[in-house]
Design an enzyme around this catalytic site. Structure first.
Site, PDB file in Angstrom:
ATOM      1  N   ASP A 501      39.342  34.148  40.711  1.00  0.00           N
ATOM      2  CA  ASP A 501      38.206  34.915  40.192  1.00  0.00           C
ATOM      3  C   ASP A 501      37.031  33.993  39.868  1.00  0.00           C
ATOM      4  OD1 ASP A 501      39.317  33.570  38.109  1.00  0.00           O
ATOM      5  OD2 ASP A 501      39.594  35.310  36.812  1.00  0.00           O
ATOM      6  N   GLU A 502      36.602  33.256  40.859  1.00  0.00           N
ATOM      7  CA  GLU A 502      35.500  32.321  40.647  1.00  0.00           C
ATOM      8  C   GLU A 502      34.571  32.330  41.872  1.00  0.00           C
ATOM      9  OE1 GLU A 502      36.783  28.667  38.979  1.00  0.00           O
ATOM     10  OE2 GLU A 502      34.745  28.013  38.553  1.00  0.00           O
ATOM     11  N   ASP A 509      30.440  20.379  43.785  1.00  0.00           N
ATOM     12  CA  ASP A 509      31.467  20.332  44.831  1.00  0.00           C
ATOM     13  C   ASP A 509      30.918  19.945  46.192  1.00  0.00           C
ATOM     14  OD1 ASP A 509      32.258  21.862  42.564  1.00  0.00           O
ATOM     15  OD2 ASP A 509      33.931  22.688  43.687  1.00  0.00           O
ATOM     16  N   TRP A 561      26.103  17.259  38.301  1.00  0.00           N
ATOM     17  CA  TRP A 561      26.256  18.461  39.156  1.00  0.00           C
ATOM     18  C   TRP A 561      24.920  18.807  39.847  1.00  0.00           C
ATOM     19  CZ3 TRP A 561      30.764  16.906  38.624  1.00  0.00           C
ATOM     20  CH2 TRP A 561      31.866  17.599  39.085  1.00  0.00           C
ATOM     21  N   GLU A 778      42.467  21.546  44.943  1.00  0.00           N
ATOM     22  CA  GLU A 778      41.516  21.254  43.876  1.00  0.00           C
ATOM     23  C   GLU A 778      41.939  20.023  43.075  1.00  0.00           C
ATOM     24  OE1 GLU A 778      41.254  24.446  41.023  1.00  0.00           O
ATOM     25  OE2 GLU A 778      39.330  23.738  40.257  1.00  0.00           O
ATOM     26  N   HIS A 794      39.878  23.902  47.779  1.00  0.00           N
ATOM     27  CA  HIS A 794      38.620  23.361  47.262  1.00  0.00           C
ATOM     28  C   HIS A 794      38.241  22.231  48.223  1.00  0.00           C
ATOM     29  CE1 HIS A 794      38.264  25.265  43.358  1.00  0.00           C
ATOM     30  NE2 HIS A 794      37.385  24.371  42.931  1.00  0.00           N
TER      31      HIS A 794
HETATM   32  C1  RAM Z   1      35.593  24.613  38.404  1.00  0.00           C
HETATM   33  C2  RAM Z   1      35.073  24.917  39.762  1.00  0.00           C
HETATM   34  C3  RAM Z   1      34.385  23.799  40.458  1.00  0.00           C
HETATM   35  C4  RAM Z   1      33.863  22.747  39.570  1.00  0.00           C
HETATM   36  C5  RAM Z   1      33.644  23.213  38.173  1.00  0.00           C
HETATM   37  C6  RAM Z   1      33.134  22.136  37.253  1.00  0.00           C
HETATM   38  O1  RAM Z   1      35.772  25.788  37.708  1.00  0.00           O
HETATM   39  O2  RAM Z   1      36.099  25.434  40.548  1.00  0.00           O
HETATM   40  O3  RAM Z   1      35.165  23.226  41.441  1.00  0.00           O
HETATM   41  O4  RAM Z   1      32.660  22.299  40.103  1.00  0.00           O
HETATM   42  O5  RAM Z   1      34.770  23.787  37.624  1.00  0.00           O
END
Ligand code: RAM
Length: 899
Positions: A501-502, A509, A561, A778, A794
């Site tokens: 859910d994101e 990224d 970021w 991830e 990811h």
């Molecule tokens: C997570 C995301 C992403 C990252 C941030 C900081 O929730 O999936 O990969 O950039 O955090």
């Protein structure tokens, strides 16, 4: 044949086609050069461009070597016939003595809306001249005052906008209108934006092949529309247009929890011109009819789609359909001040996957394995005796033999439901997508046949521009993961992940990932659009959101970021030769830089940082983030180093954007930052930064912070740290990994980089593939860590690996001053243990190839340099040295002794 003898090594360089290096007469019947791949705004399929001065590009295909363009001519006309007759009624650039072939501005008569223009490019080269085929593009609405359509929509009793479980449930809207056309149709153009998502039909024909359109934006700032030539769909007499609206990202998937922009709404304008020259405009207004109880019911990108076949309405988009029980559409609020043409291509079904296996669980469900973690949905052919309500649920992993692992998907229900109408049908959901490898099918009365199920892979329509293959199975397996991960994370924006859910445009990224991706895909317009998405998140205080478009509001005011805003713009300039995005974003970028400068502490250090070296390999298997201070690079080190890097980029951007007065500003700010950084973090006695993490040292090296004469010592610490405990392994997170592979190789330890690339023990990319990964995880410990933050797809941990594959292993790069590969640099690194690499990259100028094979002491290398480019070719020699020579275009073969 021509033989070139180099000192020490016998080198044979010969044009492959049998021609020599000199310009030769073309093979019989084949022209020496052809103008191919003509593009408008970088697009081969340019429908609905609203730029008043669209830009032309092309490639040259030459069958002889050493071709250079000496002049070009672009002609634009209102019909192909005119062009053929030599009449360019809109624009004739005249003969322009120039070697340019990228992004040349149109400079002719003003362009009208909804019009197809035809163009032809002539290129004069050292091997003769050539004329392209006639290309064309369709304009969008050139002036916003031409919009006559109103935004329409409305609410329904079935809408569940703010439920207790926060999962919004809104049925798809069906909208329609009958219209009639007196006279023969000469042209018909549809401009449409249906938010969140639309599917349009005219007289029962689906318009276009796009899915999940239009592209997602900061909907409160701007909205994109698509343009279609529908001349063939509209006819004299009675017609109907019908549109289905899904929720997409406009109606937030979670409420509260995400930024929502309201209920679905439609803006559409169909302009029909008949042969007598009369125009009829059918535009959305309150004469349209609508309903929300058709077959597509709830649809939510996290939770899936429900399709009720018993509610199908045959003929609903045909003329004369009885819509008396539908209600009148309402005029609704305009979502954004700007409605602009979508230049970046829409999403489409780009590939398919055949499921690998299916079996029945004891309780009568079926578990299907696609064999690949893919992004998209399933298309199922139903034969009619399957069941009443069928359910598909998706997951990346299995928990045990019979059950899906759902925990890492958080609150996403990822369930598609089909209510059967007892007849054979083919069904594929429209307004959702999932990231999955495994599917649970329930409600089926008999075992579905695999032949009836197809995995539909969806991502933005873009050409695959890279191929890469080596003799090493680990590298190949990881590359495979990279390809599937990169494309699976394109959804009109680059996303962090496609399954839980994101699914958001997290900036960090893609900071360097976008650069690696640009070798594999023509993601030019996607990233150009994203730079704009980022710019539009900028607040009055100059801060940009860490997520763009801003569906979660995360203004954490950090440096690392938002760095992606700058690096992606730089990537577009370097890899695609397109500086327009950075020129457009220059002032907003400058504002943010000046804002960050105010965050210096008394010592000139930026202390604010939020993510650290995100997702570095932690000390214990179940951890998400390390708690070990010896592994962690402190925030101020990262933030200040990143800020220095941005000063350097801005210095370059200022030059490109014509802000020459700013150059000195960036130099001065850079100098201050670098001094402060070294004063504070450099331990001159030890030759390392702060607490001596690999990340701290490699970033300082790569971003140019290390004091003059100290680089060897700092790099020595990187090596010492990496080799201290035996075989080197990754110890870096999202930031350090962006520089590690190139850093190690540039400072002379390509062998360590190779070890990282081929490792199969934890932590490594090979560990992932050895543990079943078909996309990149991830977390380095993605198989054991807490599922709270543990996606299987990811791309951020790829760091600079893909760049290293292409630029270092295959050796496909360009010189520092080259843009879009106009001046290529070929320099393959030949690690011990690798016996071949085959790579191709279709650059803006054309196909670059590098294929090498080792045979004992000899290296056989074949490379291709596209027409109208030149290359600095670094030919490997004994002892790891190179002999640099200059080549013109052509394909060459080299055999050289390297040992
Ligand atoms: C997570 C995301 C992403 C990252 C941030 C900081 O929730 O999936 O990969 O950039 O955090």
């Amino acid at each position: 044949m021509k033989y070139t003898f180099l000192s020490l090594t016998l080198l044979v360089a010969t044009a492959m086609s049998g021609a020599t290096n000199a310009v030769a007469a073309p093979a019989k019947g084949k022209p020496a050069v052809a103008v191919t791949a003509t593009r408008v705004e970088g697009l081969d399929h340019a429908e609905g461009i609203d730029c008043p001065r669209p830009r032309f590009s092309w490639q040259l295909d030459a069958s002889v070597p050493n071709v250079k363009q000496t002049a070009y001519r672009i002609r634009v006309a209102s019909s192909p016939q005119l062009l053929r007759k030599g009449k360019a009624d809109l624009w004739d650039s005249g003969r322009q003595p120039s070697d340019r072939q990228l992004y040349i501005d149109y400079a002719g008569q003003p362009l009208a809306s909804g019009t197809r223009y035809y163009y032809q490019i002539e290129s004069q080269t050292t091997a003769g001249s050539a004329v392209s085929r006639v290309g064309n593009w369709l304009t969008g609405l050139m002036d916003r005052t031409e919009w006559r359509a109103l935004w329409i929509g409305g609410s329904f009793d079935s809408d569940v906008e703010a439920p207790k479980d926060r999962r919004t449930r809104i049925n798809a809207r069906y909208l329609r209108r009958d219209f009639s056309i007196a006279g023969r149709v000469r042209s018909a153009v549809l401009y449409i934006s249906g938010l969140g998502l639309y599917e349009a039909y005219i007289n029962g024909h689906r318009i276009g092949t796009q899915v999940l359109a239009p592209g997602p934006t900061n909907y409160d700032r701007e909205v994109m529309y698509n343009t279609f030539d529908v001349t063939r769909e509209v006819r004299r007499g009675a017609n109907a247009i019908g549109v289905v609206l899904g929720n997409g990202r406009f109606m937030a998937m979670r409420n509260p929890g995400m930024r929502g922009f309201g209920l679905p709404r439609l803006l559409a304008q169909l302009v029909v011109t008949t042969t007598d020259g009369r125009q009829t405009v059918i535009a959305t207004d309150t004469s349209w009819r609508m309903m929300a109880d058709g077959p597509i019911q709830t649809n939510n990108e996290f939770d899936g789609e429900r399709y009720d076949a018993t509610r199908e309405m045959p003929g609903w988009s045909l003329a004369g359909y009885d819509d008396s029980r539908w209600r009148q559409a309402e005029r609704v609020k305009t979502p954004a001040p700007v409605v602009r043409a979508q230049i970046n291509p829409n999403i489409e079904v780009m590939d398919s996957v055949a499921p690998r296996s299916i079996y029945r669980t004891a309780d009568g469900r079926y578990i299907m394995d696609m064999g690949q973690n893919m992004v998209g949905r399933l298309r199922i052919r139903l034969r009619g005796d399957e069941g009443d309500t069928l359910r598909l649920r998706f997951a990346e992993r299995m928990k045990d033999r019979d059950s899906l692992f759902m925990l890492n998907l958080r609150t996403a229900l990822v369930t598609d439901t089909y209510v059967s109408a007892h007849k054979a049908a083919t069904w594929e959901p429209r307004f959702t997508l999932h990231g999955f490898r495994f599917v649970e099918l329930s409600g089926f009365k008999r075992q579905p046949s695999l032949a009836d199920i197809q995995g539909r892979v969806v991502y933005d329509r873009m050409a695959t521009t890279g191929t890469f293959d080596t003799s090493d199975p680990t590298i190949n397996a990881v590359y495979h993961c990279a390809v599937w991960g990169i494309r699976g994370n394109y959804r009109g924006i680059p996303t962090d992940c496609p399954q839980r859910d994101e699914r958001l445009g997290w900036l960090g990224d893609h900071a360097t990932g976008s650069y690696g991706a640009s070798y594999i895909y023509d993601a030019h317009q996607l990233y150009a659009k994203w730079v704009r998405d980022i710019t539009l998140t900028q607040r009055a205080d100059s801060v940009v959101s860490d997520i763009a478009p801003r569906y979660w509001s995360v203004y954490s005011d950090n440096v690392t970021w938002p760095m992606a805003w700058y690096t992606v713009a730089a990537m577009l300039d370097e890899q695609y030769g397109d500086s327009q995005p950075l020129r457009e974003a220059y002032e907003p970028m400058k504002k943010f830089m000046l804002h960050l400068k105010n965050r210096y502490d008394d010592h000139g250090i930026i202390t604010r940082d939020v993510y650290g070296d995100w997702c570095l390999p932690p000390e214990s298997p179940e951890l998400i983030h390390s708690k070990d201070s010896t592994r962690i690079t402190r925030g101020p080190v990262l933030a200040t180093a990143a800020y220095y890097r941005l000063c350097r980029l801005m210095e370059r951007f200022a030059g490109i954007a014509g802000k020459t007065a700013d150059v000195a500003l960036w130099q001065e700010m850079g100098r201050e930052t670098r001094e402060a950084f070294n004063r504070r973090f450099y331990h001159a006695d030890k030759g390392w930064y702060d607490n001596n993490t690999v990340t701290a040292n490699i970033l300082a090296l790569r971003w140019g912070l290390v004091p003059e004469g100290e680089a060897d010592r700092v790099f020595g610490q990187v090596v010492a740290k990496m080799t201290a405990a035996g075989t080197p392994h990754i110890s870096t997170g999202v930031l350090g990994t962006q520089e590690i592979m190139r850093g190690l190789t540039d400072y002379g330890r390509g062998d360590i980089a190779y070890t990282l690339a081929t490792n199969r023990t934890y932590p490594s990319w090979g560990f992932m593939t050895d543990h079943g990964a078909t996309t990149i995880w991830e977390l380095w410990n993605g198989d054991t860590a807490n599922p709270r933050m543990n996606s299987g797809n990811h791309i951020m941990l790829l760091g600079d690996l893909v760049i290293w594959y292409y630029q270092y292993l295959a050796g496909i790069g360009q010189t520092n001053d080259s843009r879009g590969y106009s001046h290529i640099r070929l320099q393959p690194r030949i690690p011990e243990g690798l016996s071949h690499v085959n790579a191709t990259h279709r650059s803006p100028y054309g196909l670059i190839e590098s294929r090498w094979r080792r045979d004992g002491n000899m290296l056989h290398w074949q490379f291709t340099i596209p027409a109208n480019t030149t290359a600095e070719v670094c030919i490997p020699q004994r002892g790891g040295t190179y002999d640099t020579r200059h080549y013109g275009s052509g394909t060459y073969e080299v055999s050289t002794a390297i040992r």
